[in-house]
Design a protein around this motif. Structure first.
Motif, short mmCIF file in Angstrom:
data_model
loop_
_atom_site.label_atom_id
_atom_site.label_comp_id
_atom_site.label_asym_id
_atom_site.label_seq_id
_atom_site.Cartn_x
_atom_site.Cartn_y
_atom_site.Cartn_z
N ASN B 316 58.67 -35.53 7.40
CA ASN B 316 57.80 -35.42 8.58
C ASN B 316 56.61 -34.52 8.32
N THR B 317 56.89 -33.38 7.68
CA THR B 317 55.82 -32.40 7.51
C THR B 317 54.78 -32.90 6.52
N ALA B 319 54.09 -36.06 6.03
CA ALA B 319 53.35 -37.11 6.75
C ALA B 319 52.35 -36.50 7.72
N LEU B 320 52.79 -35.49 8.43
CA LEU B 320 51.90 -34.80 9.37
C LEU B 320 50.69 -34.23 8.64
N THR B 323 48.34 -37.01 6.99
CA THR B 323 47.60 -37.83 7.95
C THR B 323 46.55 -37.00 8.67
N ARG C 576 57.53 -32.27 17.31
CA ARG C 576 58.21 -33.55 17.07
C ARG C 576 58.19 -33.94 15.60
N TRP C 577 57.44 -33.22 14.78
CA TRP C 577 57.45 -33.47 13.35
C TRP C 577 58.44 -32.55 12.63
N THR C 578 58.35 -31.27 12.97
CA THR C 578 59.07 -30.26 12.19
C THR C 578 60.30 -29.71 12.89
N LEU C 704 65.79 -32.11 14.43
CA LEU C 704 65.26 -33.11 13.52
C LEU C 704 66.20 -34.30 13.44
#
Lengths: 167, 331, 705
Positions: B316-317, B319-320, B323, C576-578, C704
């Motif tokens: 996720n990190t 990708a964050l 992007t 919502r990402w980390t 997560l």
């Protein structure tokens, strides 16, 4: 093994023999009876021992005294020639402390931090790295995060520094 | 903390010659990690050679602006505040600013930051076995407290992670470390500076006996100018990374021309995610593309109940971070 | 000594903000803490003491070789069980150190090193060579080993309670919430590590032990130490002019205080300084047990509780029992005809747990208030409504009327300030950029307590001012300031006319700064002494006359159940990402009686909220059961909230005066801020994400996918 060093502490020249193992914090507290800097963790994890060393905020617990022969140390006891430094007065006005143990370190850190901000140093929360620093609440909080306060006096500390920054 | 001799270094060459061949001698720079270890008993040198006042404290451009040469003694705060670091390699500034505290950044040096040792709780506790501290004693973290443990490149001898933020950014930006030894100067590509633990985790780096880092060279590129560092941690400040991502990207329209990804908090050294990079070059940079590229890099990840979170957190990190960089690039 | 029936105070200074009377000393660092006293205070040329700790969890010291330590330059002595001065067994094995070779937990004191410098003492301690006969140990709290039923729980409450038929009510309930909630080991971590300066003197043929100690109660230290050393109370003098926080961990003397006194006993009068390191604090100065709370709530479909069961499992130390009263707030918080609580312990080979801010209420209300949130969700009603619906008429535990239960007003006021009405009812309803956003609420409560054994002295001075003395301690609460205000009002003079002396066992006795009881206990004694003084000496007393008095018990007060209440509202943002959790807004609204000094009270309440937030998000001591000790034993690996974690934080209180409880109308505020706060944050993270986390801390990995 001992070494002889000189320090200027709160405007007074002091010379002393230190063990090469002696930290600047212990040299101040145990050899010179300068107990304004506090020992909260002794490992750079709380900020209570912060002084201004040669003008910058610095952790005396992670500093060997022998490596700073000739240095100028300013503690919270020596910030003002007479009375209180404006940051200290602001701490009183906003009750930016409770037990007082982290307080001298907070005060020194705040003074050093305000100078860093004045020089335009960015922080972790600075959005635009190349722009000017706007010392808003988030900036103050981030820049002061090396000084833990277990009493949780952060709101008062923030208010005090905000006031001192704009005074 | 045993009694030790202390000598201020007269010159870099003198310092190297004094430390080389003396197993009990160590360099002292900012001291933020070494003094910590002296008190804990993690290390007990007989001689400290203080290099902190050597004039290795300049940040200068080299080769007509091809990059920045950063003196080993440049303090973390000064480096982060340097205008060229802020404008030409923001990942370096952001990594530095996400590390430690304002006071520690005023003390800690560039080279010292790279050579800091793991914060594994067992490494720092001399009453417990640790192969890094005491080779052959065992690894307490393997089946112990492991929330910060590695998920890539670990061994049965050591499962810890490298704590530096700066090192992750420098890994992403292909820095070169300039090292002085008794045989003279040599240049070490950043990827070759730190090692994986293998069966000898007591050695963190490839530096030889008495070798001293004198500077770090960081090339400037379009990618470095579009770089950043994202650190995920429990506290909002003053905490080591759960995971971190240094990323840099250069786009050609929507397509990736150059991308750099390095991770912190995942391995014994900063982890350059070259498989993920290769998977992205020439492709359109989308969130899904990054996620699948990350999964290629993490195909060999080994996790436990305590570290399983690092996989989605990295995915996720990364990708964050990428992007967002791409959005800025195309804005 | 006189007992005085106290009358309510005519307040003038009380109720107004007054800057701390010791503020100047604190912001400059002039305030001297326990190991910062010098020659002016009789601390001349002190030796330094370093603790040597066991590296096994259970067994015996087989051999202890001090030779290497003794040959280290500066080391003066090594004291172990073979040569330590003898202590009398008072039944407290935490304090009975160096009397035999037994090791009961990893980190126990097995030797002391005395040296001319702290550096030499530390190295000397590292050089003491100890080998052990190791015995098997148990250091892990589990549901299957926490089965021992203590005789009572802290301080002297019933271990179990039962009313009605819980099982039948649960079986018949339309809605049942049945979950296990966990809180981790937590360490108090005051910023000033525990520290003691001690020396022995001859006072006209009698030995006197003098100490500066970082303690929440000087008299309590005497009560612990005097019998150990076979001394009369008068032979021990303890002072604590400044104390850098305690949060319960300095409520009782721990082993290091005995160590300092033992070491000093060997030095022929030379003082010793013993500063516990931050790492050592994790083994030696108390902590909060981990808790496992099995909550079962039965209710009708509209959320009306028919049954409450709270079964607690937690741990104690095999060498000294401490049973946290985790289910105690569940006994009085909400109405339900059928109720059952219990506490079971695992007796482990671990360091001795002790008080940490709001023992019982903090972990217990986390469990109960998250369960109440789950009940609201299960019934499809608002979390405020579920609390309104179960508001009791009288104290469910004792059947007595509450003195002043204003919980619902706190909830309503907080809801108004937090704009609760606009809250989306369901979870995972709001995204703002990278963040899931939610809000949560929890109730707070803390008993109002007044301790026995307090008295105060009032003396008129030459200049028309008054010396007021009581042996209480200001650990950062503001006691020095608020007691000055109370004394001023009680004598009908200005605060500047009061010369207050505290924190010395030569002064009239005072109870511990704990249990949110300080101001109530000490202030009442000061009011008693002042009112008696005026009765005896009139409005214009001769200089030098004095009165010492304590307050007479008020039988009328016994008909009430005295508690404070509050409501905590939190906004949580979960990335919502980390998975990172941030709390941009936190508000507490309290009913705590009259607030004596709004400035310092606000800091106390905000400080409690910060500690509750910190527990909610970060705090966890990881005990490695293989070794038996906490391995996250510093402030880098045991996270407490840093400045950047504390965002928009506010506390307010209802205007009131509880003059049945104290003549000041106050009830105590030290603890309630931490109660319910972690639950409010946890409930807010559920509302933000739809992910229900039932164990603390609420770290990023929990959210997560």
């Amino acid at each position: 093994m001992d070494a002889h060093i000189s320090l200027t502490v709160d405007g007074t020249e002091r010379s002393l023999d230190v063990d090469t193992r002696t930290t600047l914090l212990d040299a101040l507290r145990e050899r010179l009876a300068v107990t304004s800097p506090k020992k909260g963790c002794d490992h750079g994890q709380c900020g209570s021992c912060t002084v201004l060393l040669d003008g910058r905020r610095h952790l005396t617990c992670l500093t060997l005294a022998v490596a700073h022969d000739g240095a100028e140390v300013v503690t919270a006891a020596g910030l003002a020639d007479d009375g209180l430094h404006p940051v200290q007065q602001a701490f009183l006005d906003h009750d930016g402390y409770q037990c007082g143990y982290c307080t001298p370190g907070q005060v020194c850190s705040a003074v050093g931090m305000l100078d860093e901000a004045k020089q335009g140093h960015p922080s972790h929360v600075t959005d635009d790295l190349v722009g000017d620093v706007d010392l808003d609440d988030d900036e103050i909080r981030e820049r002061m995060s090396g000084n833990l306060c277990r009493c949780g006096a952060y709101p008062g500390i923030l208010a005090a520094i905000r006031e001192a920054a704009t005074a | 903390m045993r009694a030790m001799r202390y000598l201020p270094a007269e010159s870099p060459v003198w310092a190297v010659e004094t430390v080389a061949g003396s197993p009990g001698a160590q360099f002292l720079a900012g001291g933020t990690n070494l003094v910590d270890h002296l008190k804990l008993g993690v290390t007990a040198p007989e001689l400290l050679v203080d290099i902190s006042r050597l004039p290795l404290d300049q940040v200068e451009q080299y080769d007509d602006g091809a990059g920045l040469r950063i003196g080993a003694n440049v303090r973390n705060s000064d480096l982060a505040a340097h205008p060229l670091v802020r404008s030409r390699m923001p990942a370096v500034a952001r990594a530095l600013l996400s590390g430690a505290s304002g006071q520690i950044r005023n003390q800690a040096t560039t080279a010292g930051n790279l050579l800091q040792r793991t914060r594994c709780v067992y490494f720092q506790d001399v009453t417990t076995p640790c192969n890094k501290r005491e080779p052959g004693s065992g690894c307490s973290a393997l089946e112990g407290y492991g929330r910060y443990n590695a998920v890539l490149g670990a061994s049965a001898a050591c499962v810890t992670t490298h704590p530096s933020d700066l090192a992750v950014a420098l890994a992403a930006l292909d820095a070169t470390v300039v090292v002085l030894g008794t045989e003279g100067e040599r240049r070490v590509p950043f990827a070759d500076l730190h090692r994986l633990p293998g069966d000898d985790p007591s050695v963190d780096t490839t530096l030889g006996d008495g070798e001293l880092i004198t500077s770090v060279e960081v090339p400037v590129s379009r990618a470095s100018e579009r770089s950043t560092y994202r650190k995920v941690r429990d506290r909002a400040s003053f905490a080591f990374a759960l995971v971190s991502v240094a990323a840099a990207v250069e786009l050609d329209g929507p397509v990736v021309r150059d991308v750099r990804i390095a991770w912190g908090g995942v391995a014994h050294r900063p982890w350059r995610a070259r498989l993920a990079e290769a998977a992205l070059v020439g492709r359109e940079l989308t969130e899904d593309a990054v996620r699948s590229a990350v999964d290629e890099e993490l195909a060999d990840a080994e996790t436990t109940a305590q570290t399983a979170y690092k996989v989605p957190m990295l995915r996720n990190t990364t990708a964050l971070t990428l992007t967002r960089l791409a959005e800025e690039e195309t804005r | 000594m006189t007992e005085q029936v106290v009358r309510p105070l005519a307040v003038r200074s009380v109720g107004r903000s007054l800057e701390r009377v010791d503020g100047h000393e604190k912001v400059t660092g002039a305030a001297a803490y326990a190991v910062e006293h010098g020659e002016a205070d009789g601390v001349i040329d002190p030796l330094h003491v370093w603790l040597v700790q066991s590296t096994v969890a259970r067994g015996r010291v087989a051999r202890l070789r001090p030779e290497a330590a003794l040959s280290h330059p500066g080391v003066v002595a090594v004291i172990d069980h073979s040569n330590a001065p003898r202590l009398r067994d008072t039944g407290n094995r935490e304090l009975l150190i160096l009397q035999d070779d037994a090791v009961g937990f990893r980190g126990q004191v097995v030797a002391l090193v005395l040296a001319e410098s702290a550096e030499s003492a530390r190295e000397g301690a590292a050089l003491v060579d100890v080998s052990y006969e190791v015995e098997p140990h148990e250091a892990e709290l589990r549901e299957d080993n926490a089965t021992y039923k203590p005789d009572s729980v802290n301080p002297d409450m019933d271990t179990d309670t039962e009313d009605g038929d819980v099982d039948a009510a649960l079986a018949a309930a339309e809605v049942v919430v049945d979950h296990v909630y966990r809180t981790p080991y937590e360490h108090n971590n005051p910023l000033e590590p525990h520290a003691t300066t001690a020396w022995w003197e001859d006072d006209a043929g009698r030995e006197v032990l003098s100490m500066f100690d970082s303690t929440q109660g000087v008299h309590g230290v005497v009560e612990s130490l005097a019998p150990l050393f076979g001394l009369e109370a008068e032979q021990v003098r303890v002072r604590a002019p400044y104390v850098g926080g305690g949060f319960g961990s300095k409520g009782e003397a721990h082993a290091h205080v005995v160590a300092a006194a033992l070491a000093a006993r060997t030095t022929k009068g030379r003082p010793v300084k013993l500063a516990v390191t931050r790492q050592q604090m994790f083994a030696l100065t108390g902590y909060r047990t981990a808790t496992i709370s099995h909550l079962r709530l039965g209710a009708t479909a509209d959320g009306t509780l028919t049954a409450i069961e709270h079964a607690v499992q937690e741990q104690t130390s095999a060498i000294r029992e401490y049973a946290e009263q985790t289910a105690s707030p569940t006994r009085m918080m909400y109405a339900a005809p059928n109720r059952r609580t219990s506490h079971r312990l695992a007796r482990l080979d671990v360091a001795v747990p002790s008080w940490m801010r709001a023992p019982g209420e903090m972990p217990g209300m986390f469990a109960h208030e998250v369960a109440m949130d789950e009940l609201a969700v299960a019934c499809g009603i608002d979390p405020l409504e579920v609390r309104e619906r179960n508001e009791p008429d009288v104290d469910p535990e004792t059947g007595r009327p509450f003195n002043n239960r204003r919980l619902l007003e706190c909830l309503h006021r907080g809801a108004e300030r937090f704009d609760w009405a606009s809250r989306p009812p369901g979870p995972r309803a709001t995204v703002d950029g990278d963040w899931w956003v939610g809000t949560g609420v929890a109730s707070a409560t803390y008993p109002a307590m007044k301790m026995p054994g307090n008295s105060a002295r009032v003396r008129s001075l030459d200049d028309g001012r008054y010396a007021v003395a009581i042996g209480s301690v200001d650990i950062g609460t503001g006691a020095r300031t608020v007691l000055t205000q109370i004394a001023a009002d009680a004598l009908d003079v200005e605060p500047g006319d009061i010369d207050l002396a505290i924190a010395d066992t030569r002064l009239p006795p005072a109870s511990v700064a704990g249990g949110s009881s300080g101001t109530s206990s000490w202030g009442t004694a000061i009011v008693a002494a002042a009112q008696r003084f005026r009765a005896d000496h009139g409005p214009s007393p001769d200089p030098g006359v004095e009165t010492t008095a304590s307050a007479a018990d008020d039988p009328a007060a016994e008909q009430y159940a005295f508690h404070s209440f509050g409501a905590v509202f939190a906004e949580a943002r979960v990335n919502r990402w980390t998975g990172e959790v941030r709390v941009p807004r936190l508000l507490g609204v309290y009913s705590v009686g009259r607030v004596v000094n709004p400035m310092t009270a606000r800091s106390q309440l905000l400080g409690g909220l910060v500690m509750g937030l910190s527990a909610g998000l970060f705090e966890e001591s990881h005990r490695d059961p293989r070794f038996g000790h906490v391995v996250t034993q510093d402030l880098a690996t045991y996270h407490v909230a840093a400045h950047a974690d504390v965002l928009d934080l506010d506390a307010e209180w209802l205007e009131e005066a509880d003059e049945v409880f104290t003549p000041m109308g106050s009830r105590g505020i030290g603890e309630i801020g931490i109660v319910g706060t972690a639950a409010a944050v946890a409930n807010a993270t559920f509302h933000a994400t739809g992910v229900r986390v039932r164990s603390l801390p609420l770290t990023a990995d929990r959210f997560l996918a």
